[in-house]
Design a protein around this motif. Structure first.
Motif, short mmCIF file in Angstrom:
data_model
loop_
_atom_site.label_atom_id
_atom_site.label_comp_id
_atom_site.label_asym_id
_atom_site.label_seq_id
_atom_site.Cartn_x
_atom_site.Cartn_y
_atom_site.Cartn_z
N UNK A 58 0.81 -1.22 0.00
CA UNK A 58 0.00 0.00 0.00
C UNK A 58 0.85 1.28 0.00
N UNK A 59 2.16 1.15 0.05
CA UNK A 59 3.02 2.32 0.06
C UNK A 59 2.92 3.14 1.33
N UNK A 60 2.78 2.47 2.47
CA UNK A 60 2.58 3.17 3.74
C UNK A 60 3.81 3.14 4.65
N UNK A 61 4.97 2.82 4.12
CA UNK A 61 6.18 2.76 4.94
C UNK A 61 6.38 4.06 5.70
N UNK A 62 6.58 3.95 7.00
CA UNK A 62 6.82 5.09 7.90
C UNK A 62 5.67 6.09 7.93
N UNK A 63 4.51 5.69 7.42
CA UNK A 63 3.34 6.57 7.41
C UNK A 63 2.22 6.04 8.29
N UNK A 64 2.41 4.86 8.85
CA UNK A 64 1.34 4.28 9.65
C UNK A 64 1.91 3.57 10.88
N UNK A 77 6.81 3.53 13.83
CA UNK A 77 8.05 3.82 13.09
C UNK A 77 8.82 4.97 13.74
N UNK A 78 10.12 4.79 13.91
CA UNK A 78 10.95 5.83 14.53
C UNK A 78 10.86 7.14 13.75
N UNK A 79 10.77 7.05 12.44
CA UNK A 79 10.72 8.25 11.61
C UNK A 79 9.46 9.07 11.86
N UNK A 80 8.38 8.40 12.27
CA UNK A 80 7.13 9.11 12.54
C UNK A 80 7.23 9.95 13.80
N UNK A 81 8.04 9.49 14.74
CA UNK A 81 8.21 10.18 16.02
C UNK A 81 9.33 11.21 15.94
N UNK A 93 6.05 5.83 29.94
CA UNK A 93 4.99 5.27 30.79
C UNK A 93 4.71 3.81 30.42
N UNK A 94 5.18 3.39 29.25
CA UNK A 94 4.86 2.06 28.74
C UNK A 94 6.12 1.20 28.66
N UNK A 95 5.90 -0.09 28.60
CA UNK A 95 7.02 -1.03 28.43
C UNK A 95 7.33 -1.11 26.95
N UNK A 96 8.45 -0.52 26.54
CA UNK A 96 8.75 -0.53 25.11
C UNK A 96 10.19 -0.94 24.84
N UNK A 97 10.41 -1.38 23.63
CA UNK A 97 11.73 -1.78 23.18
C UNK A 97 11.99 -1.14 21.82
N UNK A 98 13.26 -1.08 21.43
CA UNK A 98 13.65 -0.56 20.13
C UNK A 98 14.21 -1.70 19.30
N UNK A 99 13.55 -1.98 18.18
CA UNK A 99 14.02 -3.03 17.27
C UNK A 99 13.93 -2.51 15.85
N UNK A 100 15.02 -2.66 15.13
CA UNK A 100 15.06 -2.22 13.73
C UNK A 100 14.62 -0.76 13.65
N UNK A 101 13.59 -0.49 12.86
CA UNK A 101 13.13 0.89 12.63
C UNK A 101 11.94 1.24 13.49
#
Length: 287
Positions: A58-64, A77-81, A93-101
């Motif tokens: 759908x061409x939604x990379x880094x847009x959703x 997506x890191x780019x969105x933030x 406030x949340x339990x999060x991890x960083x993986x790939x993008x």
């Protein structure tokens, strides 16, 4: 007054996808979303790998942003933030991890942990149940209608465990109850494939992502939820506006106290687009 950014939080199967699972049938809906600067968040029982397949098509990379396995994990997506410090403060406030993008908020249990919790049930019922470890892509395709390529992706579970009953009746109800006693959730969209997850749902993930999105847009958003099944009810109760692509009486009853809900008996991407247009036009008129 500034216009509010419209955010759609949508299920996939039966909504953006019909029973053929053909991404091309959803192109008009995706074009509409992009043209109108609507933020689309996918909230599905599908795996990360299945959803990434459609995002690419759908061409939604880094847009959703997308939510996998019935609310088990949120992929941002890191780019969105970017470097927005307010967003990172909310994420703490949340339990999060960083993986790939991705920044990934994890609500669910790992598939291996779920399997450990029900190992004795699996052993005792192997004649009555087809469990995740026994599925082949061919068998999954046969049961669901998914193409083999996508069945391979569907079986790459990270936060859930699948099973398919080989028998019917009270025995299955008893097995489900035994699973739930162990602090796990059991849900099904079709009655063919059942999904076992940790103690979370689509509604929890929806609340979390709305909180984060409000920070991105300085609280200036309005949300639309779109779903068609029981596992979408908690999501639809959470959004400002809701669209139910199913007129089953039991689901409607669960949503009877929900304001701003539109219901249709039709399903699939064409009806998704028709109903979304109606609600978006209503929101725009009010602004």
């Amino acid at each position: 007054m500034n216009k509010k950014r419209i955010v759609i939080i949508s299920d996939m199967d039966g909504c953006l996808l019909d029973k053929t699972y053909d991404y091309r049938k959803s192109i008009d809906a995706i074009k509409y979303v992009l043209k109108n600067n609507i933020l689309l968040i996918l909230n599905s029982s599908k795996t990360r790998y299945e959803i990434e397949y459609y995002i690419k098509k759908w061409g939604l990379h880094d847009k959703t942003i997308f939510i996998v396995e019935n609310g088990a994990a949120i992929f941002i997506p890191k780019k969105l933030v970017g470097k927005n410090s307010l967003i990172h403060n909310v994420l703490k406030k949340h339990r999060y991890i960083l993986i790939d993008k991705y920044i990934i908020i994890v609500n669910g249990l790992k598939t291996s942990i779920i399997e450990q919790k029900i190992a004795d049930i699996i052993e005792e019922t192997k004649e009555k149940i087809l469990w995740l470890k026994d599925f082949t892509p061919q068998k999954f395709s046969e049961l669901t209608g998914l193409p083999i390529e996508q069945s391979i992706l569907a079986l790459k579970r990270e936060y859930s465990y699948l099973f398919h009953p080989l028998v019917k009746g009270e025995i299955i109800d008893n097995i489900i109850e035994e699973i739930r006693v162990r602090g796990l959730n059991v849900s099904t969209g079709s009655g063919i494939i059942y999904l076992i997850t940790g103690n979370h749902d689509k509604g929890l993930a929806t609340k979390q992502i709305i909180e984060i999105i409000k920070e991105i847009f300085n609280k200036n958003i309005v949300t639309i939820g779109v779903g068609d099944g029981h596992n979408d009810i908690s999501m639809l109760k959470t959004t400002d506006y809701s669209i139910l692509l199913n007129c089953r009486e039991d689901i409607i009853q669960e949503l009877s106290n929900k304001n701003n809900i539109a219901i249709t008996c039709r399903r699939g991407p064409s009806e998704w687009l028709n109903m979304v247009r109606r609600i978006v036009e209503l929101i725009v008129k009010k602004q």
